[in-house]
Design a protein around this motif. Structure first.
Motif, PDB file in Angstrom:
ATOM      1  N   THR A  71       8.290  -0.049   2.842  1.00 16.57           N
ATOM      2  CA  THR A  71       8.052  -1.491   2.747  1.00 16.57           C
ATOM      3  C   THR A  71       8.864  -2.194   3.825  1.00 16.57           C
ATOM      4  N   GLN A  75       8.752  -8.715   6.626  1.00 12.63           N
ATOM      5  CA  GLN A  75       7.359  -9.173   6.656  1.00 12.63           C
ATOM      6  C   GLN A  75       6.723  -9.208   5.272  1.00 12.63           C
ATOM      7  N   LYS A  76       7.446  -8.680   4.286  1.00 11.73           N
ATOM      8  CA  LYS A  76       6.942  -8.602   2.917  1.00 11.73           C
ATOM      9  C   LYS A  76       5.580  -7.915   2.871  1.00 11.73           C
ATOM     10  N   LYS A  77       5.566  -6.671   3.418  1.00 13.92           N
ATOM     11  CA  LYS A  77       4.320  -5.914   3.383  1.00 13.92           C
ATOM     12  C   LYS A  77       4.590  -4.417   3.346  1.00 13.92           C
ATOM     13  N   VAL A  79       4.068  -0.940   4.770  1.00 14.24           N
ATOM     14  CA  VAL A  79       3.709  -0.436   6.100  1.00 14.24           C
ATOM     15  C   VAL A  79       3.498   1.080   6.103  1.00 14.24           C
ATOM     16  N   ARG A  87      -1.841  -0.514   1.865  1.00 15.96           N
ATOM     17  CA  ARG A  87      -1.176  -1.092   3.043  1.00 15.96           C
ATOM     18  C   ARG A  87      -1.740  -2.468   3.387  1.00 15.96           C
ATOM     19  N   GLN A  88      -2.924  -2.783   2.906  1.00 17.05           N
ATOM     20  CA  GLN A  88      -3.555  -4.081   3.158  1.00 17.05           C
ATOM     21  C   GLN A  88      -3.185  -5.119   2.104  1.00 17.05           C
ATOM     22  N   ASP A  90      -1.004  -7.547  -0.488  1.00 12.90           N
ATOM     23  CA  ASP A  90       0.182  -8.399  -0.522  1.00 12.90           C
ATOM     24  C   ASP A  90       1.111  -7.838  -1.596  1.00 12.90           C
ATOM     25  N   PRO A  91       2.336  -7.405  -1.246  1.00 12.58           N
ATOM     26  CA  PRO A  91       3.239  -6.822  -2.244  1.00 12.58           C
ATOM     27  C   PRO A  91       3.570  -7.744  -3.412  1.00 12.58           C
TER      28      PRO A  91
END
Length: 171
Positions: A71, A75-77, A79, A87-88, A90-91
């Motif tokens: 993670t 970027q709060k995503k 990866v 991976r697409q 929104d966490p």
């Protein structure tokens, strides 16, 4: 909003079904700890070039009934994950089924603590077991990658093991 919810649910179903084949054998806490430590080292050495190792569902970091996730907290995503749809996502929408708190956001916040920066930490959340509607406790070990915005983590389904016991073992 309805389309987003349907897309999210479809992605989670793919995620769950994609990993049901791994359920034959359970990873141990020691294996999770060792793989997360190895993952943090790899990401520290290779940087973004190391992400491919975590995106491969047949790779070293996807084993037994678990996998390592990377993670990017800045970027709060997500990866690094063996399922491209995750991976697409929104966490902030990946939430604990018991508390409703975003799992990966909580992990990012927890790793900001001084003692966690060095030792990592074991946490818990409740999630659907792959291929079922059953919500169960999952314990996860998370370690920040020094000098980067990344954290790496992996978890196991376990209703019995104490977080105090796990965290004492990795200090």
């Amino acid at each position: 909003m309805k389309k987003l919810t349907i897309a999210l649910l479809a992605s989670l179903m793919i995620f769950s079904l994609g990993f049901s084949a791994w359920a034959q054998e359970s990873a141990t806490p020691q294996e999770v700890y060792d793989m997360v430590a190895k993952a943090a080292y790899l990401m520290g050495e290779l940087g973004e070039d190391g992400l491919a190792a975590f995106n491969d569902p047949n790779g070293e970091f996807a084993w037994k009934d678990t996998y390592v996730i990377v993670t990017d907290c800045a970027q709060k995503k997500v990866v690094g994950h063996p399922v491209p749809q995750v991976r697409q996502m929104d966490p902030s929408v990946i939430k604990c089924k018991k508390t409703g708190r975003p799992i990966l956001i909580m992990s990012c916040e927890e790793t900001e603590k001084d003692d966690v920066q060095t030792n990592g930490y074991w946490g818990e959340y409740w999630w659907n077991k792959p291929g079922t509607e059953e919500v169960a406790r999952k314990v996860s070990f998370t370690l920040p990658v020094a000098g980067t915005p990344w954290i790496v983590s992996a978890g196991i389904w376990n209703e019995d093991i104490s977080l105090d016991e796990l965290n004492a073992a990795n200090k």
